[in-house]
Design a protein around this motif. Sequence first.
Motif, short mmCIF file in Angstrom:
data_model
loop_
_atom_site.label_atom_id
_atom_site.label_comp_id
_atom_site.label_asym_id
_atom_site.label_seq_id
_atom_site.Cartn_x
_atom_site.Cartn_y
_atom_site.Cartn_z
N HIS A 187 0.81 -1.22 0.00
CA HIS A 187 0.00 0.00 0.00
C HIS A 187 0.84 1.27 0.00
CE1 HIS A 187 -3.50 -2.45 0.22
NE2 HIS A 187 -3.11 -2.99 1.34
N LYS B 282 1.12 4.90 2.22
CA LYS B 282 0.28 4.64 3.39
C LYS B 282 0.93 3.59 4.28
CE LYS B 282 -4.43 3.31 4.72
NZ LYS B 282 -5.76 2.90 4.20
N SER C 89 -1.51 -0.01 -3.53
CA SER C 89 -1.00 1.31 -3.87
C SER C 89 -1.57 2.32 -2.88
CB SER C 89 -1.41 1.65 -5.31
OG SER C 89 -0.84 2.87 -5.71
N SER C 90 -1.24 3.58 -3.07
CA SER C 90 -1.73 4.62 -2.17
C SER C 90 -1.89 5.93 -2.92
CB SER C 90 -0.77 4.82 -0.99
OG SER C 90 -1.12 5.96 -0.23
N LYS D 139 -2.11 8.72 -1.06
CA LYS D 139 -1.73 9.68 -0.04
C LYS D 139 -0.75 10.70 -0.62
CE LYS D 139 0.17 10.01 4.66
NZ LYS D 139 -0.98 10.76 5.18
#
Length: 199
Positions: free
Chosen positions: A87, A90, A122-123, A125
Motif C-alpha cells: 500500500h 500509506k 498502492s496509495s 496519499k
Amino acid sequence: YASIGSGALRPPMNFAKMQEDKRVTLKDTNPILHLLGRKGDRGNITIDDKTIVISMGGGDGNGLNTFLARTAKKAHVRGERVVVVLHGLKGLLAKNYKDSLYEITPELAEKLDGLPSVASGSSRKKIDPKKDEVSINAIVEIIRTAKKVVFIGGNDHLKLTKIVADRIKQLNSEGQEIKTKIIGVSKSVDNDFRNRMLG
C-alpha cells in the motif's frame, strides 16, 4: 485471465477496488500473502545497502507487477533484493511500517510477472512539504540505509520523489552520509503522458 502459480486460470482482480469494499478485509484480499503462501513469512525485509525498496502510488494499471517482478529478478542476479511496501506511502508511514514490507523473492517474482493490477497495493496519499515535515523525516529515516528507493506513480508520487531526494541532499550537506539513490518512475492509468509530468 491470468495464471497464478498453480496454473489454474483466474479472472483479473482489481485489488484496490476490493479493498475499498468494507465488507472485504485486507487479509482476505492481500494477494502478496496469497502468492507467498508462507503464513506471515515476509522474507528478508532488512533495509540495507543490498536492498531496493519499491513504493507504488496512484491507480493500478498493466505492467506494474511485471516491473516489480523483473526488477526483483535482476536485483537477485546482482546479489541484491527487492522489498516492496504494501500500500505504498500509506504502508510506509504506518506506525508498524515493517508489517507492510515484503521481499520479492525470485519465486514470487515468477508468479507476479505478467499479472494484471498491482499485487502490492498502492496509495493516493499526498505529502505537502510545507505541512508534513514529520512524514518526510519519517520516510527518510526508514529508507536511509537502502541502496535504492523507487517511487512509482503519477505527478503526486513523482513530487514525493523530489521532496525525499532534496531532503537527503540537505542532510548530506549538513554532514550526514546517506548514499541511498532515489528514483522516480512515471506511470499513468489515464493516458495523460502528453500533459506535463513532474519529477
